[in-house]
Write a protein that holds these residues in place. Structure first.
Motif, PDB file in Angstrom:
ATOM      1  N   SER A 184       0.829  -1.204   0.000  1.00  0.00           N
ATOM      2  CA  SER A 184       0.000   0.000   0.000  1.00  0.00           C
ATOM      3  C   SER A 184       0.866   1.258   0.000  1.00  0.00           C
ATOM      4  CB  SER A 184      -0.931   0.002   1.217  1.00  0.00           C
ATOM      5  OG  SER A 184      -0.201   0.167   2.430  1.00  0.00           O
ATOM      6  N   GLY A 185       1.985   1.233   0.718  1.00  0.00           N
ATOM      7  CA  GLY A 185       2.893   2.376   0.725  1.00  0.00           C
ATOM      8  C   GLY A 185       3.507   2.621  -0.639  1.00  0.00           C
ATOM      9  N   ILE A 186       3.923   1.532  -1.297  1.00  0.00           N
ATOM     10  CA  ILE A 186       4.517   1.665  -2.636  1.00  0.00           C
ATOM     11  C   ILE A 186       3.483   2.189  -3.625  1.00  0.00           C
ATOM     12  CG2 ILE A 186       5.537   0.378  -4.550  1.00  0.00           C
ATOM     13  CD1 ILE A 186       6.818  -1.462  -2.446  1.00  0.00           C
ATOM     14  N   ALA A 187       2.245   1.672  -3.539  1.00  0.00           N
ATOM     15  CA  ALA A 187       1.188   2.131  -4.435  1.00  0.00           C
ATOM     16  C   ALA A 187       0.876   3.609  -4.203  1.00  0.00           C
ATOM     17  CB  ALA A 187      -0.066   1.286  -4.242  1.00  0.00           C
ATOM     18  N   ALA A 188       0.809   4.017  -2.944  1.00  0.00           N
ATOM     19  CA  ALA A 188       0.521   5.421  -2.626  1.00  0.00           C
ATOM     20  C   ALA A 188       1.628   6.340  -3.131  1.00  0.00           C
ATOM     21  CB  ALA A 188       0.337   5.587  -1.124  1.00  0.00           C
ATOM     22  N   LEU A 237      -2.946   6.415   0.753  1.00  0.00           N
ATOM     23  CA  LEU A 237      -2.362   5.611   1.835  1.00  0.00           C
ATOM     24  C   LEU A 237      -3.319   5.513   3.020  1.00  0.00           C
ATOM     25  CD1 LEU A 237       0.055   4.089   3.000  1.00  0.00           C
ATOM     26  CD2 LEU A 237       0.973   6.281   3.803  1.00  0.00           C
ATOM     27  N   ARG A 238      -3.985   6.619   3.376  1.00  0.00           N
ATOM     28  CA  ARG A 238      -4.924   6.594   4.499  1.00  0.00           C
ATOM     29  C   ARG A 238      -6.074   5.637   4.205  1.00  0.00           C
ATOM     30  NH1 ARG A 238      -3.543   7.467   9.059  1.00  0.00           N
ATOM     31  NH2 ARG A 238      -5.528   8.330   9.773  1.00  0.00           N
ATOM     32  N   ASN A 239      -6.585   5.683   2.991  1.00  0.00           N
ATOM     33  CA  ASN A 239      -7.704   4.823   2.613  1.00  0.00           C
ATOM     34  C   ASN A 239      -7.312   3.353   2.654  1.00  0.00           C
ATOM     35  OD1 ASN A 239      -9.123   3.316   0.101  1.00  0.00           O
ATOM     36  ND2 ASN A 239     -10.567   4.765   1.048  1.00  0.00           N
ATOM     37  N   LEU A 240      -6.165   3.030   2.073  1.00  0.00           N
ATOM     38  CA  LEU A 240      -5.730   1.629   2.061  1.00  0.00           C
ATOM     39  C   LEU A 240      -5.409   1.142   3.470  1.00  0.00           C
ATOM     40  CD1 LEU A 240      -3.427   1.650  -1.109  1.00  0.00           C
ATOM     41  CD2 LEU A 240      -5.724   0.683  -0.911  1.00  0.00           C
ATOM     42  N   THR A 241      -4.799   2.003   4.274  1.00  0.00           N
ATOM     43  CA  THR A 241      -4.469   1.616   5.645  1.00  0.00           C
ATOM     44  C   THR A 241      -5.737   1.347   6.455  1.00  0.00           C
ATOM     45  OG1 THR A 241      -2.407   2.880   5.594  1.00  0.00           O
ATOM     46  CG2 THR A 241      -3.301   2.354   7.754  1.00  0.00           C
ATOM     47  N   ARG A 242      -6.749   2.192   6.295  1.00  0.00           N
ATOM     48  CA  ARG A 242      -8.011   1.980   7.007  1.00  0.00           C
ATOM     49  C   ARG A 242      -8.602   0.616   6.652  1.00  0.00           C
ATOM     50  NH1 ARG A 242     -12.829   2.263   5.236  1.00  0.00           N
ATOM     51  NH2 ARG A 242     -12.227   3.412   3.356  1.00  0.00           N
ATOM     52  N   ARG A 243      -8.547   0.280   5.388  1.00  0.00           N
ATOM     53  CA  ARG A 243      -9.115  -1.002   4.966  1.00  0.00           C
ATOM     54  C   ARG A 243      -8.302  -2.173   5.501  1.00  0.00           C
ATOM     55  NH1 ARG A 243     -10.266  -0.163  -1.382  1.00  0.00           N
ATOM     56  NH2 ARG A 243     -11.104  -2.284  -1.138  1.00  0.00           N
ATOM     57  N   GLY A 301      -7.781  -3.179  -4.248  1.00  0.00           N
ATOM     58  CA  GLY A 301      -7.623  -1.741  -4.046  1.00  0.00           C
ATOM     59  C   GLY A 301      -6.190  -1.299  -4.248  1.00  0.00           C
ATOM     60  N   ILE A 302      -5.239  -2.077  -3.709  1.00  0.00           N
ATOM     61  CA  ILE A 302      -3.826  -1.762  -3.887  1.00  0.00           C
ATOM     62  C   ILE A 302      -3.434  -1.867  -5.353  1.00  0.00           C
ATOM     63  CG2 ILE A 302      -1.472  -2.511  -3.343  1.00  0.00           C
ATOM     64  CD1 ILE A 302      -2.521  -3.407  -0.602  1.00  0.00           C
ATOM     65  N   ALA A 303      -3.920  -2.929  -6.016  1.00  0.00           N
ATOM     66  CA  ALA A 303      -3.616  -3.112  -7.433  1.00  0.00           C
ATOM     67  C   ALA A 303      -4.182  -1.968  -8.266  1.00  0.00           C
ATOM     68  CB  ALA A 303      -4.167  -4.451  -7.925  1.00  0.00           C
TER      69      ALA A 303
END
Length: 533
Positions: A10-14, A133-139, A188-190
């Protein structure tokens, strides 16, 4: 462990979204405002001399590719760390992305000619990346925990170990829900990664399309040269396999500069301003140049970073306009002694006014080997000055000539500890033989020698610790270009060291003292080791 992998991804994607959005914005604002370009340029500007010269010596013209690879690797590591430490209640990763955005913004605003809008790509890109990043982390934080059996194992493991049934996805409704939610997070990450890649590619494409001048360049008709043109005599190119061609092709000509993104300057927008300590400020457009007489000359250029035996040197036929005439029209003040030339990308070089005005063929060049300047070599106009290293003369994408004094202004490399004046030192290079194991018998040892604006009077070769012996020289159509040479050696079996040295047109032989390129060019004899038999 799975959650850690999702967080890193998720960090790399963000971070990818950060860079992708920034690239799209930079397509309209300016290529140098993109975070990678701005940070990369700052790295180039502040790299210690020793490290910089090691990189150039080791990787040559691939130095910029190495920088991009290293920046990419660092970006991936930092992005992965940002994802790993980010939590809904503890936005440490978001802070890390924010710090990167701030640094990139400062770097962009610190570039020469930057406007306030150059802050937007990094700032907006980082803000978008933080939201992703916030959205992916929440999920990820909301993922349910897989239920466990009384013995501490997962239900699906019990099913497999019992041998009573084929393993099924999830092993039960609760586990199936966990896997479903995890797949949603992965999707979501993809999706974020795909958006990042797409935005980056589209941004680069839009930027190149908006600024590309290759089509304009292809349609330019160069002016015919006035006056005599230096002919290529039959004897300038010796028929020796492995010997550098007398004229270096545009594709093979070395490129050393600080531009991570090639400036795309249209001839319609380009102008040259001559100002400073002059009686009359002058501004010339590309169309103005067409009304002036052009000259064509053979001139060898050399980079001050060229090590002994290096290849950061090349010879070309340049077409352009005399600098002494352009400067004379502006009327330099009697106490002026330097011309500070400015590039479109902010780079500067300080050239002695006395050299530019002493009658040598210093020029504002617009053509190279019969065609308009390649973009990588300064299109639409650059400076070419025989007898000076490129760091004090060969300004590409030149836009200004500021007449000043050495005690009032410093150029780009002078500020970093290099000599203010850089006359080219007499030098030579052994091009062949390139193999280290040779057969006994007659072998051609050949290379090139240079002492621009002084010419080459002779080249000598020494085998091991023997006597210096004269090499045969090729024809020399001009003292402003290098000269080929060859020495026929009756090779005997054993290990040998071959050394060469050159003598310039004034009778001065290059020094044997071995010195590094800093602060004003390398010195010493080139040598190679071979084994015969």
């Amino acid at each position: 462990m799975a959650d850690k992998g999702l967080r890193v991804a998720s960090g790399i994607a963000a971070a990818g979204v950060t860079l992708g959005v920034a690239e799209i914005l930079a397509a309209w604002i300016g290529a140098q405002s993109a975070p990678l370009q701005a940070v990369g340029a700052a790295v180039v500007d502040h790299t210690p001399d020793g490290l910089r010269e090691w990189v150039i010596d080791t990787f040559g013209t691939n130095d910029k590719l190495l920088l991009y690879i290293l920046m990419g690797a660092v970006a991936v590591l930092v992005a992965g760390l940002a994802g790993l430490i980010e939590r809904v209640q503890r936005p440490a990763g978001s802070i890390l992305l924010g710090v990167f955005g701030l640094l990139a913004t400062v770097a962009a605003l610190g570039r020469p000619g930057a406007a306030w809008t150059w802050a937007l790509p990094a700032a907006i890109g980082a803000s978008t990346g933080i939201m992703v990043l916030r959205n992916l982390t929440r999920r990820i934080d909301e993922l349910p925990t897989e239920p466990k059996a009384a013995d501490g194992t997962h239900p699906e493991q019990n099913v497999q170990d019992s041998g009573l049934a084929e393993p099924k996805v999830g092993g039960g409704p609760e586990v199936a829900d966990v896997h479903l939610e995890r797949r949603k997070v992965v999707r979501g990450i993809a999706t974020a990664g795909a958006v990042a890649i797409g935005a980056g590619l589209v941004g680069r494409w839009l930027g190149q399309r908006a600024r590309d001048v290759s089509g304009e360049r292809a349609e330019i008709q160069l002016p015919p040269p006035s006056g005599p043109v230096t002919p290529l005599e039959p004897g300038v190119d010796l028929p020796v396999p492995g010997l550098s061609s007398y004229v270096t092709s545009n594709a093979d000509f070395y490129r050393i500069d600080t531009a991570l993104v090639l400036p795309q300057v249209s001839k319609e927008e380009w102008s040259l301003r001559i100002h400073g300590m002059v009686d009359r400020e002058i501004r010339l457009t590309y169309a103005d140049l067409a009304a002036r007489p052009a000259i064509e000359r053979l001139i060898t250029l050399a980079c001050v970073s060229n090590p002994i035996g290096g290849d950061l040197i090349g010879n070309a036929r340049w077409l352009g306009y005399r600098l002494d005439e352009l400067l004379a029209e502006a009327g330099p003040h009697p106490d002026a002694d330097m011309v500070l030339s400015h590039s479109k990308d902010g780079w500067t070089a300080g050239s002695p006014l006395s050299v530019l005005a002493d009658g040598r063929d210093a020029m504002l060049a617009v053509g190279m080997n019969g065609e308009p300047l390649p973009v990588a070599h300064g299109y639409p106009a650059r400076l070419v000055v025989p007898g000076l290293y490129g760091y004090v003369s060969a300004t590409k994408w030149v836009t200004e000539l500021e007449v000043t004094r050495f005690d009032r202004a410093q150029a780009y490399w002078t500020k970093r500890g290099w000599s203010a004046q850089g006359p080219i030192k007499t030098g030579t290079r052994i091009d062949t033989p390139r193999r280290t194991r040779l057969d006994a018998g007659r072998i051609a040892i050949a290379g090139v020698a240079w002492a621009q604006h002084r010419g080459i009077r002779g080249v000598e070769v020494r085998i091991d610790n023997g006597e210096w012996q004269p090499a045969r020289l090729a024809a020399e159509p001009t003292v402003d270009a290098w000269r080929q040479w060859v020495f026929e050696w009756d090779a005997t079996p054993g290990a040998h060291t071959i050394t060469a040295r050159a003598t310039d047109g004034t009778g001065e032989t290059q020094t044997a003292e071995r010195r590094d390129v800093v602060p004003d060019g390398a010195t010493g004899y080139p040598s190679i080791s071979v084994r015969v038999g």
